[in-house]
Design an enzyme around this catalytic site. Structure first.
Site, PDB file in Angstrom:
ATOM      1  N   ARG A 133       0.880  -1.181   0.000  1.00  0.00           N
ATOM      2  CA  ARG A 133       0.000   0.000   0.000  1.00  0.00           C
ATOM      3  C   ARG A 133       0.907   1.218   0.000  1.00  0.00           C
ATOM      4  NH1 ARG A 133      -5.294   1.444   3.529  1.00  0.00           N
ATOM      5  NH2 ARG A 133      -6.087   0.079   1.902  1.00  0.00           N
ATOM      6  N   HIS A 165      -7.325   0.735  -6.461  1.00  0.00           N
ATOM      7  CA  HIS A 165      -7.596  -0.097  -5.276  1.00  0.00           C
ATOM      8  C   HIS A 165      -8.294  -1.376  -5.752  1.00  0.00           C
ATOM      9  CE1 HIS A 165      -7.874  -1.228  -1.248  1.00  0.00           C
ATOM     10  NE2 HIS A 165      -8.676  -0.322  -0.744  1.00  0.00           N
ATOM     11  N   GLN A 217     -10.170  -3.862  -3.277  1.00  0.00           N
ATOM     12  CA  GLN A 217     -11.471  -3.377  -2.812  1.00  0.00           C
ATOM     13  C   GLN A 217     -12.542  -3.597  -3.870  1.00  0.00           C
ATOM     14  OE1 GLN A 217     -12.254  -1.757   0.328  1.00  0.00           O
ATOM     15  NE2 GLN A 217     -14.250  -2.345  -0.476  1.00  0.00           N
ATOM     16  N   ASP A 262     -16.971   7.457  -1.991  1.00  0.00           N
ATOM     17  CA  ASP A 262     -15.714   7.375  -1.239  1.00  0.00           C
ATOM     18  C   ASP A 262     -15.459   8.757  -0.634  1.00  0.00           C
ATOM     19  OD1 ASP A 262     -13.291   6.484  -0.217  1.00  0.00           O
ATOM     20  OD2 ASP A 262     -12.214   6.622  -2.126  1.00  0.00           O
ATOM     21  N   CYS A 314     -16.293   1.837   0.577  1.00  0.00           N
ATOM     22  CA  CYS A 314     -15.107   1.020   0.896  1.00  0.00           C
ATOM     23  C   CYS A 314     -14.677   1.172   2.348  1.00  0.00           C
ATOM     24  CB  CYS A 314     -13.955   1.366  -0.042  1.00  0.00           C
ATOM     25  SG  CYS A 314     -13.391   3.074   0.100  1.00  0.00           S
ATOM     26  N   ARG A 360     -13.728  -8.441   1.568  1.00  0.00           N
ATOM     27  CA  ARG A 360     -12.296  -8.215   1.331  1.00  0.00           C
ATOM     28  C   ARG A 360     -11.533  -9.499   1.657  1.00  0.00           C
ATOM     29  NH1 ARG A 360     -10.052  -3.089   1.429  1.00  0.00           N
ATOM     30  NH2 ARG A 360      -8.170  -4.254   0.869  1.00  0.00           N
TER      31      ARG A 360
HETATM   32  N1  NVA Z   1      -9.786   6.872  -1.452  1.00  0.00           N
HETATM   33  C1  NVA Z   1      -9.479   6.408  -0.127  1.00  0.00           C
HETATM   34  C2  NVA Z   1      -9.736   4.943  -0.009  1.00  0.00           C
HETATM   35  C3  NVA Z   1      -9.486   4.365   1.352  1.00  0.00           C
HETATM   36  C4  NVA Z   1      -9.685   2.877   1.404  1.00  0.00           C
HETATM   37  C5  NVA Z   1      -8.028   6.716   0.188  1.00  0.00           C
HETATM   38  O1  NVA Z   1      -7.175   6.551  -0.698  1.00  0.00           O
HETATM   39  O2  NVA Z   1      -7.740   7.151   1.298  1.00  0.00           O
HETATM   40  N1   CP Z   2     -11.172   0.008   2.426  1.00  0.00           N
HETATM   41  C1   CP Z   2      -9.929  -0.122   2.852  1.00  0.00           C
HETATM   42  O1   CP Z   2      -8.985  -0.365   2.080  1.00  0.00           O
HETATM   43  O2   CP Z   2      -9.774   0.008   4.183  1.00  0.00           O
HETATM   44  P1   CP Z   2      -8.427   0.210   4.995  1.00  0.00           P
HETATM   45  O3   CP Z   2      -7.875   1.563   4.592  1.00  0.00           O
HETATM   46  O4   CP Z   2      -8.827   0.151   6.433  1.00  0.00           O
HETATM   47  O5   CP Z   2      -7.467  -0.881   4.621  1.00  0.00           O
END
Ligand code: NVA
Ligand code: CP
Length: 304
Positions: free
Chosen positions: A102, A129, A132, A220, A260, A288
């Site tokens: 990540r 992502h 997800q 989101d 998500c 997930r």
């Molecule tokens: N768009 C959000 C998704 C979190 C799972 C982010 O990147 O923070």
């Molecule tokens: N939706 C998602 O990826 O959650 P986290 O940021 O908690 O991993």
């Protein structure tokens, strides 16, 4: 399929195989049928950003499959002190069987795949992502019985989720309509793909138009991880880009709502709509685990 870097790389068949295996693994897990598909295998999990779901679902998934996951915070790795990702990829490839990462730049994930010799899984970048969205598609199919021909509506930021949902939805023959503010549209590469999908895609800044006759509405956060400094500016730009009762009134009667998570109530979604659709949203979070177990089995090579 050697890696999971972004939805653009997957064929419809790859996606359906993951969803089918995800369904099977979910059923078996719930009926006490255990597998050791990944016995003796390890997954390195590199995190440059915070996580609840991704970390816990991958770690639990590896354990349930008989393997082991290593949580590696980027700030404590040499990568955090400037060791190139190319070298990290080659080193981890000598110890582990897969890497989940990540991070911010999609290029870092693509570089890991280029220099490493083990499967790489994108656990979220600023661009994509995919884990997800596989869980989202699994949840929609679970609730609706099919995917093809359904209308997906996305409301909000043209970010990692929008990019992956648009591509994922179109690849499984859904109609996709995204409503984003003009300055926050999805990535050009995604729009380019979407425009070639024979009229199945529409981009607008009119939320009502996007939600009309929708079978599933997805949103989101307005400010993603790494954009905390833009919160105020974004709060202004995203006024009206909210999933609320009024928006749902133009959707199909049985319209699902997905998020998500984490969610910001009264920003991108009202508390009322969130709670009314909590069963769907938490099924999505649960999936997930199951969808990713399918990805792990497919990529890390356990027999099925
Ligand atoms: N768009 C959000 C998704 C979190 C799972 C982010 O990147 O923070
Ligand atoms: N939706 C998602 O990826 O959650 P986290 O940021 O908690 O991993």
């Amino acid at each position: 399929m050697k890696h999971l870097l972004k939805m653009l790389d997957l064929s419809k068949q790859d996606i359906m195989e993951i969803l089918n295996l995800g369904d099977q693994l979910k059923y078996e897990q719930k009926h006490g049928i255990r597998h050791r598909h990944l016995y003796g295998k390890t997954l390195a999990m590199i995190f440059q950003k915070a996580s609840t779901r991704t970390r816990v679902s991958f770690e639990t998934g590896m354990y349930q499959l008989g393997g082991h996951a290593l949580f590696l915070s980027a700030s404590e790795l040499q990568i955090g002190r400037g060791e190139p990702v190319q070298d990290t990829a080659r080193v981890l490839s000598r110890y582990c069987d897969g890497i989940m990462i990540r991070t911010f730049a999609q290029k870092e994930v693509e570089d890991l795949a280029e220099y490493g010799s083990i499967p790489i899984i994108n656990g979220l970048t600023d661009f994509a992502h995919p884990c997800q969205v596989l869980a989202d598609l699994m949840t929609i199919r679970e609730h609706k019985g099919n995917l093809s021909g359904l209308k997906m509506c996305y409301i909000g930021d043209g970010n990692n989720m929008a990019n992956s949902l648009i591509v994922g939805g179109l690849k499984v023959d859904m109609t996709v309509c995204a409503a984003t503010p003009k300055d926050y549209q999805p990535d050009a590469q995604v729009l380019d793909f979407a425009e070639k999908c024979g009229g199945l895609f529409r981009l607008t800044d009119d939320c009502m138009e996007a939600a009309k006759d929708a079978d599933v509405i997805i949103t989101d956060v307005w400010a993603s991880m790494g954009q905390e400094g833009e919160r105020e500016k974004r709060a202004k730009a995203f006024q009206g880009f909210q999933v609320n009762k009024q928006l749902l009134s133009v959707a199909n009667k049985e319209c699902m709502v997905l998020h998500c998570l984490p969610a910001h109530r009264e920003e991108e979604i009202t508390a009322e709509v969130f709670e009314a659709h909590a069963d769907e949203i938490f099924d999505e979070a649960e999936n997930r685990l199951h969808a990713q177990k399918a990805v792990l089995v497919k990529l890390l090579g356990g027999a099925q």
